[in-house]
Design a protein around this motif. Sequence first.
Motif, PDB file in Angstrom:
ATOM      1  N   LYS A  70       0.831  -1.209   0.000  1.00  0.00           N
ATOM      2  CA  LYS A  70       0.000   0.000   0.000  1.00  0.00           C
ATOM      3  C   LYS A  70       0.864   1.258   0.000  1.00  0.00           C
ATOM      4  O   LYS A  70       0.555   2.228  -0.675  1.00  0.00           O
ATOM      5  CB  LYS A  70      -0.952  -0.009   1.198  1.00  0.00           C
ATOM      6  N   GLN A  71       1.964   1.207   0.741  1.00  0.00           N
ATOM      7  CA  GLN A  71       2.852   2.368   0.796  1.00  0.00           C
ATOM      8  C   GLN A  71       3.488   2.635  -0.569  1.00  0.00           C
ATOM      9  O   GLN A  71       3.627   3.783  -0.991  1.00  0.00           O
ATOM     10  CB  GLN A  71       3.941   2.170   1.848  1.00  0.00           C
ATOM     11  N   GLN A  79      -1.669   7.969   5.910  1.00  0.00           N
ATOM     12  CA  GLN A  79      -1.901   8.106   4.472  1.00  0.00           C
ATOM     13  C   GLN A  79      -3.190   8.861   4.182  1.00  0.00           C
ATOM     14  O   GLN A  79      -3.240   9.726   3.305  1.00  0.00           O
ATOM     15  CB  GLN A  79      -1.930   6.714   3.821  1.00  0.00           C
ATOM     16  N   LYS A  80      -4.232   8.569   4.944  1.00  0.00           N
ATOM     17  CA  LYS A  80      -5.504   9.281   4.765  1.00  0.00           C
ATOM     18  C   LYS A  80      -5.333  10.770   5.049  1.00  0.00           C
ATOM     19  O   LYS A  80      -5.879  11.622   4.334  1.00  0.00           O
ATOM     20  CB  LYS A  80      -6.575   8.692   5.690  1.00  0.00           C
ATOM     21  N   THR A  81      -4.573  11.059   6.095  1.00  0.00           N
ATOM     22  CA  THR A  81      -4.329  12.455   6.461  1.00  0.00           C
ATOM     23  C   THR A  81      -3.585  13.184   5.343  1.00  0.00           C
ATOM     24  O   THR A  81      -3.916  14.321   4.993  1.00  0.00           O
ATOM     25  CB  THR A  81      -3.518  12.526   7.770  1.00  0.00           C
ATOM     26  N   ARG A  82      -2.577  12.539   4.761  1.00  0.00           N
ATOM     27  CA  ARG A  82      -1.820  13.149   3.668  1.00  0.00           C
ATOM     28  C   ARG A  82      -2.685  13.325   2.429  1.00  0.00           C
ATOM     29  O   ARG A  82      -2.605  14.350   1.740  1.00  0.00           O
ATOM     30  CB  ARG A  82      -0.586  12.304   3.330  1.00  0.00           C
ATOM     31  N   VAL A  85      -8.085   6.147  -5.651  1.00  0.00           N
ATOM     32  CA  VAL A  85      -7.896   7.072  -4.524  1.00  0.00           C
ATOM     33  C   VAL A  85      -8.909   6.766  -3.428  1.00  0.00           C
ATOM     34  O   VAL A  85      -8.576   6.786  -2.231  1.00  0.00           O
ATOM     35  CB  VAL A  85      -8.008   8.536  -4.994  1.00  0.00           C
ATOM     36  N   GLN A  86     -10.136   6.450  -3.814  1.00  0.00           N
ATOM     37  CA  GLN A  86     -11.138   6.087  -2.810  1.00  0.00           C
ATOM     38  C   GLN A  86     -10.711   4.850  -2.024  1.00  0.00           C
ATOM     39  O   GLN A  86     -10.904   4.778  -0.806  1.00  0.00           O
ATOM     40  CB  GLN A  86     -12.498   5.831  -3.480  1.00  0.00           C
ATOM     41  N   LYS A  87     -10.121   3.881  -2.713  1.00  0.00           N
ATOM     42  CA  LYS A  87      -9.649   2.669  -2.034  1.00  0.00           C
ATOM     43  C   LYS A  87      -8.518   2.984  -1.060  1.00  0.00           C
ATOM     44  O   LYS A  87      -8.412   2.368   0.013  1.00  0.00           O
ATOM     45  CB  LYS A  87      -9.184   1.620  -3.050  1.00  0.00           C
ATOM     46  N   LEU A  88      -7.677   3.931  -1.417  1.00  0.00           N
ATOM     47  CA  LEU A  88      -6.608   4.336  -0.499  1.00  0.00           C
ATOM     48  C   LEU A  88      -7.196   4.979   0.753  1.00  0.00           C
ATOM     49  O   LEU A  88      -6.684   4.777   1.857  1.00  0.00           O
ATOM     50  CB  LEU A  88      -5.639   5.304  -1.196  1.00  0.00           C
ATOM     51  N   PHE A  89      -8.264   5.756   0.583  1.00  0.00           N
ATOM     52  CA  PHE A  89      -8.939   6.324   1.760  1.00  0.00           C
ATOM     53  C   PHE A  89      -9.551   5.214   2.617  1.00  0.00           C
ATOM     54  O   PHE A  89      -9.525   5.271   3.840  1.00  0.00           O
ATOM     55  CB  PHE A  89     -10.028   7.315   1.335  1.00  0.00           C
ATOM     56  N   GLU A  90     -10.078   4.200   1.982  1.00  0.00           N
ATOM     57  CA  GLU A  90     -10.728   3.104   2.720  1.00  0.00           C
ATOM     58  C   GLU A  90      -9.718   2.213   3.431  1.00  0.00           C
ATOM     59  O   GLU A  90      -9.914   1.828   4.585  1.00  0.00           O
ATOM     60  CB  GLU A  90     -11.554   2.240   1.756  1.00  0.00           C
ATOM     61  N   HIS A  91      -8.633   1.865   2.747  1.00  0.00           N
ATOM     62  CA  HIS A  91      -7.732   0.823   3.250  1.00  0.00           C
ATOM     63  C   HIS A  91      -6.353   1.334   3.635  1.00  0.00           C
ATOM     64  O   HIS A  91      -5.526   0.541   4.099  1.00  0.00           O
ATOM     65  CB  HIS A  91      -7.593  -0.284   2.197  1.00  0.00           C
ATOM     66  N   GLY A  92      -6.100   2.622   3.444  1.00  0.00           N
ATOM     67  CA  GLY A  92      -4.801   3.170   3.811  1.00  0.00           C
ATOM     68  C   GLY A  92      -4.656   3.348   5.313  1.00  0.00           C
ATOM     69  O   GLY A  92      -5.616   3.221   6.073  1.00  0.00           O
ATOM     70  N   THR A  93      -3.450   3.654   5.742  1.00  0.00           N
ATOM     71  CA  THR A  93      -3.211   3.962   7.158  1.00  0.00           C
ATOM     72  C   THR A  93      -3.781   5.339   7.461  1.00  0.00           C
ATOM     73  O   THR A  93      -4.069   6.125   6.561  1.00  0.00           O
ATOM     74  CB  THR A  93      -1.711   3.962   7.466  1.00  0.00           C
TER      75      THR A  93
END
Length: 352
Positions: free
Chosen positions: A56-57, A92-95, A81-89
């Motif tokens: 993910k990183q 990562q969501k904050t960034r 990008v939506q998946k990164l919001f869902e499954h990111g740390t």
Amino acid sequence: MQQSSLRSPLLEDFRTNKTRRWELRDVMGYVVEFSGDQHGSRFIQQKLETASSDEKQKVFDEIVPANILQLIQDVFGNYVVQKLFEHGTQLQKTRLAGEMEGRVLALSKQMYGCRVVQKAIECILPDQQAAIVRELEPHIMECIHDPNGNHVIQKMMERVAPERLTFIHMFRGNVQPLASHVYGCRVLQRALEYLPEIMISPLIEELHACTVTLMRNQFGNYVMQFMIEHGKPHDKALVISKLRGQLVHMARDRFSSNVCEKALTYADADTRRQFINEIILSRPEALAVGTMMKDSFANYVLQRAVVVAEPDQRDTLISQIRSQLATLRRFSQGYNKNLVSIERLLQKYASK
């Protein structure tokens, strides 16, 4: 969608090679290109759901910061990008949310960007939610009237703590125009659904002052239906009371007929009985039934009345309808599809 001549050999191979078992590591270095491709985007979305933190990183680093705004607004990239919001740390969501700062209005009004902003609101911390609210607050009405932006405002009401929604005061004095707007009516319904009584009671007062007008409005009728179905008992009763003595008349209007159906369904038993009496006790006998049967909108209200009536009133309704049907059959010009659906309904009750 990318033309085949513009695709990298790797993406071309991915699209044509159905036997290879592809993994995220196979597309590293090409994440942005894959994200902008219909099939590549779907692949990355699926893999992100079960990806390791390291994977993910790596995906994140290829996208942020250089390519994030491009993908947010892309027909296929926005889903990645939506998946990164869902499954990111959380970091990562904050960034990701940080990358949108200063651009939230433009993204909210963009067809694909508005979806990412909504997903961000669902996934980020309260302080960042508040930052989005602050950024949009000077432009709330602009967003509400926008075909994409209105969805962001609805999502804020659904997910952001009410005390942070400081823009609600802007609705005061504007409730009727909002309720009468194609998108404003949706935002107003979400406010009634999610916000505490102390915030919405001034809005409800304004709605009560223009109930009949809104019942007959193309979009306002949906707000009235919402209040009848989901409002507090006092507010529901007050809206329904405006139909007393007017049911047959309002049933013939294209928009208020929907409100009449909802009122028959959700009124208390005594009020429902009064409404149905307005239909069956009209003089001369069966005048209202005949009028409603032939009307493009009122016939649906009549059918709803048959469904929700108590047995004694239903028997009277059905008797009057059958009498009118016999008359109308003699005049084929007056016989139409509305009457066919009424006949089917009567057959249903005849078989019980």
